[in-house]
Design a protein around this motif. Structure first.
Motif, PDB file in Angstrom:
ATOM      1  N   ILE A  35      17.575 -17.780  19.352  1.00  0.00           N
ATOM      2  CA  ILE A  35      16.770 -17.362  18.195  1.00  0.00           C
ATOM      3  C   ILE A  35      17.080 -15.892  17.944  1.00  0.00           C
ATOM      4  O   ILE A  35      17.067 -15.072  18.864  1.00  0.00           O
ATOM      5  CB  ILE A  35      15.270 -17.552  18.473  1.00  0.00           C
ATOM      6  N   THR A  36      17.353 -15.575  16.679  1.00  0.00           N
ATOM      7  CA  THR A  36      17.642 -14.203  16.304  1.00  0.00           C
ATOM      8  C   THR A  36      16.482 -13.639  15.492  1.00  0.00           C
ATOM      9  O   THR A  36      16.050 -14.258  14.509  1.00  0.00           O
ATOM     10  CB  THR A  36      18.943 -14.124  15.472  1.00  0.00           C
ATOM     11  N   GLU A  37      15.993 -12.514  15.934  1.00  0.00           N
ATOM     12  CA  GLU A  37      14.898 -11.822  15.252  1.00  0.00           C
ATOM     13  C   GLU A  37      15.188 -11.688  13.755  1.00  0.00           C
ATOM     14  O   GLU A  37      16.272 -11.252  13.367  1.00  0.00           O
ATOM     15  CB  GLU A  37      14.721 -10.452  15.894  1.00  0.00           C
ATOM     16  N   GLY A  38      14.227 -12.101  12.927  1.00  0.00           N
ATOM     17  CA  GLY A  38      14.347 -11.936  11.487  1.00  0.00           C
ATOM     18  C   GLY A  38      15.176 -12.980  10.766  1.00  0.00           C
ATOM     19  O   GLY A  38      15.325 -12.926   9.553  1.00  0.00           O
ATOM     20  N   LYS A  39      15.713 -13.965  11.493  1.00  0.00           N
ATOM     21  CA  LYS A  39      16.525 -15.007  10.856  1.00  0.00           C
ATOM     22  C   LYS A  39      15.819 -16.359  10.953  1.00  0.00           C
ATOM     23  O   LYS A  39      15.209 -16.668  11.974  1.00  0.00           O
ATOM     24  CB  LYS A  39      17.902 -15.085  11.500  1.00  0.00           C
ATOM     25  N   VAL A  56      13.353  -7.362  21.388  1.00  0.00           N
ATOM     26  CA  VAL A  56      13.178  -6.980  19.985  1.00  0.00           C
ATOM     27  C   VAL A  56      14.064  -5.775  19.685  1.00  0.00           C
ATOM     28  O   VAL A  56      14.262  -4.905  20.527  1.00  0.00           O
ATOM     29  CB  VAL A  56      11.705  -6.655  19.631  1.00  0.00           C
ATOM     30  N   SER A  57      14.584  -5.740  18.481  1.00  0.00           N
ATOM     31  CA  SER A  57      15.525  -4.676  18.105  1.00  0.00           C
ATOM     32  C   SER A  57      14.862  -3.306  18.057  1.00  0.00           C
ATOM     33  O   SER A  57      15.504  -2.302  18.343  1.00  0.00           O
ATOM     34  CB  SER A  57      16.180  -4.996  16.766  1.00  0.00           C
ATOM     35  N   SER A  58      13.585  -3.249  17.706  1.00  0.00           N
ATOM     36  CA  SER A  58      12.915  -1.951  17.600  1.00  0.00           C
ATOM     37  C   SER A  58      12.787  -1.238  18.948  1.00  0.00           C
ATOM     38  O   SER A  58      12.534  -0.039  19.002  1.00  0.00           O
ATOM     39  CB  SER A  58      11.527  -2.114  16.971  1.00  0.00           C
ATOM     40  N   ALA A  60      15.358  -1.258  21.163  1.00  0.00           N
ATOM     41  CA  ALA A  60      16.759  -1.230  21.621  1.00  0.00           C
ATOM     42  C   ALA A  60      17.116  -2.479  22.420  1.00  0.00           C
ATOM     43  O   ALA A  60      17.859  -2.413  23.396  1.00  0.00           O
ATOM     44  CB  ALA A  60      17.043   0.039  22.415  1.00  0.00           C
ATOM     45  N   ASP A  61      16.582  -3.614  21.991  1.00  0.00           N
ATOM     46  CA  ASP A  61      16.846  -4.915  22.625  1.00  0.00           C
ATOM     47  C   ASP A  61      16.469  -4.961  24.096  1.00  0.00           C
ATOM     48  O   ASP A  61      17.036  -5.717  24.884  1.00  0.00           O
ATOM     49  CB  ASP A  61      18.300  -5.337  22.428  1.00  0.00           C
ATOM     50  N   LYS A  62      15.492  -4.144  24.468  1.00  0.00           N
ATOM     51  CA  LYS A  62      14.978  -4.159  25.837  1.00  0.00           C
ATOM     52  C   LYS A  62      14.315  -5.506  26.100  1.00  0.00           C
ATOM     53  O   LYS A  62      13.633  -6.051  25.245  1.00  0.00           O
ATOM     54  CB  LYS A  62      13.960  -3.028  26.016  1.00  0.00           C
ATOM     55  N   GLU A  63      14.511  -6.041  27.297  1.00  0.00           N
ATOM     56  CA  GLU A  63      13.888  -7.311  27.669  1.00  0.00           C
ATOM     57  C   GLU A  63      12.372  -7.129  27.772  1.00  0.00           C
ATOM     58  O   GLU A  63      11.880  -6.308  28.525  1.00  0.00           O
ATOM     59  CB  GLU A  63      14.442  -7.814  29.000  1.00  0.00           C
ATOM     60  N   LEU A  64      11.647  -7.920  26.995  1.00  0.00           N
ATOM     61  CA  LEU A  64      10.184  -7.857  27.012  1.00  0.00           C
ATOM     62  C   LEU A  64       9.579  -8.882  27.961  1.00  0.00           C
ATOM     63  O   LEU A  64       8.452  -8.723  28.405  1.00  0.00           O
ATOM     64  CB  LEU A  64       9.624  -8.112  25.612  1.00  0.00           C
ATOM     65  N   GLY A  65      10.325  -9.919  28.236  1.00  0.00           N
ATOM     66  CA  GLY A  65       9.826 -10.962  29.118  1.00  0.00           C
ATOM     67  C   GLY A  65      10.827 -12.089  29.222  1.00  0.00           C
ATOM     68  O   GLY A  65      11.917 -12.027  28.642  1.00  0.00           O
ATOM     69  N   SER A  85       9.905 -12.884  15.260  1.00  0.00           N
ATOM     70  CA  SER A  85       9.691 -11.452  15.476  1.00  0.00           C
ATOM     71  C   SER A  85      10.421 -10.947  16.715  1.00  0.00           C
ATOM     72  O   SER A  85      10.330  -9.773  17.049  1.00  0.00           O
ATOM     73  CB  SER A  85       8.198 -11.164  15.609  1.00  0.00           C
ATOM     74  N   ALA A  86      11.153 -11.829  17.385  1.00  0.00           N
ATOM     75  CA  ALA A  86      11.914 -11.450  18.575  1.00  0.00           C
ATOM     76  C   ALA A  86      13.159 -12.324  18.669  1.00  0.00           C
ATOM     77  O   ALA A  86      13.237 -13.392  18.065  1.00  0.00           O
ATOM     78  CB  ALA A  86      11.058 -11.630  19.828  1.00  0.00           C
TER      79      ALA A  86
END
Length: 126
Positions: A35-39, A56-58, A60-65, A85-86
């Protein structure tokens, strides 16, 4: 409790049979963006085995989970119609059942009882 257990608990045996018959089991290699954020999404995904990362790109593509077996991805797009959103990518080889969005949308329109059970399952997470 994983999403899939809640969803399967709400669906009938016929509903589950339909999902299996209309879905495709796929081995997805590591590093694949599912899944691509925003697509827009093209499918509803059920993670049968493996681990995926959420970023999430905002940030810097840091892993959130991470997401593991038993999770469902893309179900919220049927509720609110928003774009993801991610981004979600595989960390390791994953076995995924993907059901084309078009088929799920048609099933929701044509089968009122399926639609009721599907949306009731999703609202348990909201």
């Amino acid at each position: 409790m994983s999403k899939i257990l809640v969803i399967l608990g709400e669906l009938s045996d016929r509903d589950i049979d339909w999902m299996i018959a209309n879905g495709a089991r796929t081995l997805v290699p590591p590093g694949t963006t599912l899944i691509t954020e925003g697509k827009p999404l093209d499918a509803l995904y059920i993670i049968l085995d493996g681990t995926l990362r959420v970023s999430v790109s905002s940030l810097a593509d840091k892993e959130l989970g991470t997401i593991t077996s038993g999770e469902v991805l893309g179900e919220m797009s049927f509720v609110d119609g928003r774009l993801p959103s991610a981004s979600i990518a595989t960390i390791e080889e994953c076995l995924i059942l993907s059901i084309p969005r078009r088929l799920v949308a048609e099933k929701l329109e044509q089968d009122v009882l399926f639609s009721l059970r599907f949306y009731r399952a999703i609202t348990k997470f909201l």
